[in-house]
Write an enzyme that holds these catalytic residues in place. Structure first.
Site, PDB file in Angstrom:
ATOM      1  N   ARG A  64      -6.787   4.345  -4.055  1.00  0.00           N
ATOM      2  CA  ARG A  64      -7.805   3.301  -4.064  1.00  0.00           C
ATOM      3  C   ARG A  64      -8.533   3.131  -2.741  1.00  0.00           C
ATOM      4  O   ARG A  64      -9.752   3.018  -2.703  1.00  0.00           O
ATOM      5  CB  ARG A  64      -7.207   1.941  -4.454  1.00  0.00           C
ATOM      6  CG  ARG A  64      -7.036   1.753  -5.941  1.00  0.00           C
ATOM      7  CD  ARG A  64      -5.830   0.913  -6.223  1.00  0.00           C
ATOM      8  NE  ARG A  64      -4.650   1.653  -5.850  1.00  0.00           N
ATOM      9  CZ  ARG A  64      -4.027   2.525  -6.651  1.00  0.00           C
ATOM     10  NH1 ARG A  64      -4.454   2.720  -7.858  1.00  0.00           N
ATOM     11  NH2 ARG A  64      -2.965   3.191  -6.232  1.00  0.00           N
ATOM     12  N   THR A  65      -7.765   3.065  -1.651  1.00  0.00           N
ATOM     13  CA  THR A  65      -8.415   2.768  -0.369  1.00  0.00           C
ATOM     14  C   THR A  65      -9.401   3.883  -0.010  1.00  0.00           C
ATOM     15  O   THR A  65     -10.555   3.621   0.325  1.00  0.00           O
ATOM     16  CB  THR A  65      -7.352   2.582   0.739  1.00  0.00           C
ATOM     17  OG1 THR A  65      -6.442   1.584   0.301  1.00  0.00           O
ATOM     18  CG2 THR A  65      -7.988   2.149   2.042  1.00  0.00           C
ATOM     19  N   LYS A  93      -1.508  22.103  14.162  1.00  0.00           N
ATOM     20  CA  LYS A  93      -1.333  22.953  15.355  1.00  0.00           C
ATOM     21  C   LYS A  93      -0.842  22.136  16.541  1.00  0.00           C
ATOM     22  O   LYS A  93      -0.749  22.641  17.656  1.00  0.00           O
ATOM     23  CB  LYS A  93      -2.671  23.602  15.720  1.00  0.00           C
ATOM     24  CG  LYS A  93      -3.296  24.446  14.640  1.00  0.00           C
ATOM     25  CD  LYS A  93      -4.639  24.992  15.149  1.00  0.00           C
ATOM     26  CE  LYS A  93      -5.433  25.651  14.048  1.00  0.00           C
ATOM     27  NZ  LYS A  93      -6.791  25.986  14.509  1.00  0.00           N
ATOM     28  N   ARG A 114      -6.126   6.019   8.068  1.00  0.00           N
ATOM     29  CA  ARG A 114      -4.808   5.597   7.562  1.00  0.00           C
ATOM     30  C   ARG A 114      -3.770   6.505   8.209  1.00  0.00           C
ATOM     31  O   ARG A 114      -3.954   7.732   8.242  1.00  0.00           O
ATOM     32  CB  ARG A 114      -4.728   5.713   6.043  1.00  0.00           C
ATOM     33  CG  ARG A 114      -3.268   5.572   5.562  1.00  0.00           C
ATOM     34  CD  ARG A 114      -3.155   5.448   4.079  1.00  0.00           C
ATOM     35  NE  ARG A 114      -3.648   4.157   3.620  1.00  0.00           N
ATOM     36  CZ  ARG A 114      -3.532   3.732   2.362  1.00  0.00           C
ATOM     37  NH1 ARG A 114      -2.950   4.496   1.448  1.00  0.00           N
ATOM     38  NH2 ARG A 114      -3.998   2.555   2.017  1.00  0.00           N
TER      39      ARG A 114
HETATM   40  N1  ASP Z   1      -1.635   0.793  -1.502  1.00  0.00           N
HETATM   41  C1  ASP Z   1      -0.955  -0.166  -0.692  1.00  0.00           C
HETATM   42  C2  ASP Z   1      -0.785   0.331   0.723  1.00  0.00           C
HETATM   43  O1  ASP Z   1      -1.325   1.349   1.069  1.00  0.00           O
HETATM   44  C3  ASP Z   1       0.326  -0.646  -1.307  1.00  0.00           C
HETATM   45  C4  ASP Z   1       1.415   0.378  -1.526  1.00  0.00           C
HETATM   46  O2  ASP Z   1       1.265   1.558  -1.153  1.00  0.00           O
HETATM   47  O3  ASP Z   1       2.424  -0.012  -2.106  1.00  0.00           O
HETATM   48  O4  ASP Z   1      -0.132  -0.329   1.504  1.00  0.00           O
END
Ligand code: ASP
Length: 316
Positions: A64-65, A93, A114
């Site tokens: 989703r993100t 590397k 992320r």
């Molecule tokens: N998608 C959310 C996160 O990235 C929740 C999860 O992974 O449980 O934190």
């Protein structure tokens, strides 16, 4: 709401932790997100970020993100570069995060990152001139999820304050609830934490809520906790964060939301979940009017459109 909110300038601002934002700033972003809904649905189109490039750097899995950030950039006329798996990059590397960020900084107008390590997004922001948006840093924070969670409560309940909100599940490793507990405390809600004993909310987050005037309650009795709740926010047990598999096996499956359990709750209780769900919500719940989690996931688009538009400096 917008007529009461003076124009705020977010151009160039990093989005690292929800704690960096005042309630007024959050309200402003939520108001902007509301205006994005027809654009998020594709009913309207304005290429306000035409010619702009977003780096989407995912060192950890995401559905989703990542997709909602990419959709948001595309729907505003911008373009996206990046990766969803660092094994295809020079990280393999031995390149440092700082150097990868330096590169993305010179190739784009904003960076979404992320990373499995807490603090990685803050570090990334130190090496980038363009705005950095934290898309989740280990068990730390997830500010853009937090904003879409607040947006969902606001749109479903018409207000955030005065709601009785239960945060359930892995409160220790769940970054979404760390951000959300802080933000909800800014609005003066009633908070109840329900978790297995070994997955309690960290003291740092509890103290933060208290400093903002909210005294959370704790229970392991879910039936009782949802009796007068307005919002039930369910989380997944974060398997990947457990130092040892046995500890995970001890807590997995300790709670499950199903239609039987919901008989204990109010008719207009909303059930939220940042997703992915694994075993904690029975699919039979999806058909109930209480299940809001897929709508919540859609809300990632208007909220992230608003953020990208603000930090890159689009004119919408
Ligand atoms: N998608 C959310 C996160 O990235 C929740 C999860 O992974 O449980 O934190």
């Amino acid at each position: 709401m917008s007529s009461f909110l003076i124009c705020m300038n977010f151009k160039g601002k990093d989005i690292i932790s929800i704690k960096d934002f005042s309630k007024k700033e959050i309200d402003y972003i939520l108001d902007k997100a509301k205006g994005m809904i027809p654009y998020a649905k594709g009913e309207k189109y304005k290429d306000v970020l035409s010619g702009k490039v977003l780096s989407s750097l995912f060192f950890e899995p995401s559905t989703r993100t990542r997709l909602s950030f990419e959709s948001s950039m595309n729907r505003l006329g911008g373009r996206v570069i990046g990766f969803s798996d660092p094994s295809g990059t020079s990280q393999k590397k031995g390149e440092s995060l700082a150097d990868t960020i330096r590169m993305a900084d010179s190739y784009s107008d904003a960076i979404v990152v992320r990373h499995p390590h807490e603090g990685a997004a803050r570090l990334a922001a130190e090496f980038a001139d363009v705005p950095v948006l934290n898309a989740g840093d280990g068990a730390g924070r997830h500010p853009t999820q937090c904003l879409l969670d607040l947006f969902t409560i606001l749109t479903e309940k018409k207000k955030i304050k005065d709601n009785k909100i239960v945060l359930l599940g892995d409160l220790k490793y769940g970054r979404t609830v760390h951000s959300l507990a802080h933000a909800l405390s800014l609005y003066g809600v009633e908070l109840t934490f329900v978790s297995p004993a070994s997955l309690k909310m960290p003291n740092e987050v509890i103290n933060d809520c208290k400093e903002l005037g909210v005294e959370p309650s704790y229970t392991s009795n879910l039936e009782k906790a949802i009796r007068d709740a307005d919002v039930l926010y369910v989380t997944r047990i974060q398997k990947e964060r457990f130092p040892d598999a046995e500890e995970y096996n001890r807590v997995v499956g300790t709670y499950k939301i199903n239609n039987e359990l919901l008989k204990n709750g109010k008719k207009d209780l909303i059930i939220m979940h940042p997703l992915p769900r694994v075993t904690e919500i029975d699919p039979e719940v999806d058909a109930t009017p209480n299940a809001i989690y897929f709508k919540q996931a859609f809300n990632g688009v208007p909220v992230r459109m608003a953020l990208l538009n603000l930090v890159i400096g689009g004119k919408l």
